[in-house]
Enzyme design. Structure first.
Site, short mmCIF file in Angstrom:
data_model
loop_
_atom_site.label_atom_id
_atom_site.label_comp_id
_atom_site.label_asym_id
_atom_site.label_seq_id
_atom_site.Cartn_x
_atom_site.Cartn_y
_atom_site.Cartn_z
N LYS A 1 0.85 -1.20 0.00
CA LYS A 1 0.00 0.00 0.00
C LYS A 1 0.88 1.25 0.00
CE LYS A 1 -3.84 -2.46 2.11
NZ LYS A 1 -4.53 -2.92 3.32
N GLN B 1 -5.04 -1.78 9.38
CA GLN B 1 -4.94 -3.11 8.78
C GLN B 1 -5.56 -4.16 9.71
OE1 GLN B 1 -3.79 -3.65 5.68
NE2 GLN B 1 -4.15 -5.84 5.81
N ASP C 1 -11.58 2.33 3.77
CA ASP C 1 -11.95 0.92 3.67
C ASP C 1 -13.46 0.75 3.49
OD1 ASP C 1 -9.82 -0.95 3.86
OD2 ASP C 1 -9.55 -0.51 5.98
#
Ligand code: GUN
Length: 281
Positions: free
Chosen positions: A51, A95, A118
């Protein structure tokens, strides 16, 4: 059989994002993503590194917060509060999975919905259900992008999703429904899974079990999307038995090089969307 190449399609998404990030920069607007990782999970570390690399390639500022396994809920929430209030940060990603002593949903709930790239916050989840959304979870968004790029029409198609996770299965089903698919979401308690799958014009496998979808579960001429990333004897394999299935399909995504690269590209897209919204663009 047509191979749906996630590397090619993700490159085109990233090119689009890169150009828009550069345009914003000319107006003095930066785009920034904060990625939080707690603990030492090796797979998570690889994802986070990828990422960061993608951000750098597209001109997106990336800040990584690598916290020790021993981090407390209060410490993590304090960091999120700080990032919620940090103007240079447009998107925040924590995460998952988190270490067991941390409350994942409470952490997700603490992220400002406007910065929730997200799309895991209940407000964003609700908006997806209503069909009025800015952020889409990265993996389902990447799959929709692939179908569109390949000119695969969804209207009226029988769509079967295997897996009911909040990250993939549930939002995937909803996005296919919004595009007028007839959607079935299957899971471990589904009866006659094989028969259900065999009806699918579009079959999405998000099970987390290597080579779970075999040729006898696939309709001739189906489009097969493989979300799985499983490590078997050091090799990456999907949730679909690619070799057995490929000759039956009209189109199929490989592993690696299919859905995986799309997920990161869509995260970049969501981060850009966040920067644009926060700057009223
Ligand atoms: N872990 C596995 N996939 C994801 C994802 O899309 N977002 C986050 N935050 N964690 C993940």
């Amino acid at each position: 059989m047509r191979l749906i190449d996630g590397k090619v399609i993700s490159a085109s998404v990233k090119e689009r994002v890169k150009n828009e990030v550069a345009l914003l920069k000319r107006e003095g607007i930066t785009t920034g993503l904060a990625v939080i990782i707690v603990g030492e999970d090796p797979a998570s570390k690889v994802y986070v590194a990828n990422k960061k690399k993608a951000c750098e390639a597209l001109g997106i500022i990336s800040e990584e917060y690598a916290l020790p396994e021993s981090t407390t809920q209060e410490e993590l929430l304090a960091l999120i509060d700080e990032l919620n209030n940090k103007e240079s940060i447009n998107g925040i990603l924590c995460q998952l999975p988190l270490p067991k002593h941390l409350d994942e949903q409470a952490v997700i709930n603490a992220i400002l919905p406007e910065k929730d790239v997200d799309a895991f916050h209940p407000q964003n989840v609700g908006k997806i259900m209503l069909g009025d959304y800015d952020f889409v979870p990265c993996t389902p968004a990447g799959i929709m992008e692939m179908l569109e790029y390949e000119n695969i029409d969804i209207t009226g198609k029988t769509c079967v999703v295997i897996g009911r996770s909040n990250i993939v299965g549930k939002p995937m089903g909803m996005l296919l429904l919004h595009k007028n698919g007839t959607v079935t979401i299957c899971h471990s308690r589904t009866k006659d899974l094989k028969e259900v799958c065999k009806n699918a014009d579009i079959l999405v496998a998000a099970v987390g079990k290597p080579r779970f979808v075999t040729a006898d579960m696939v309709k001739d001429g189906a489009v097969v999307i493989d979300v799985g990333i499983n490590r078997v004897d050091g090799k990456l394999v999907g949730d679909v038995d690619f070799e057995g299935v490929k000759d039956k399909c009209e189109a199929i995504t490989p592993v690696p090089g299919g859905v995986g690269p799309m997920t990161i590209a869509m995260l970049m897209q969501n981060t850009l969307t966040a920067a644009k919204k926060q700057n009223k663009r």
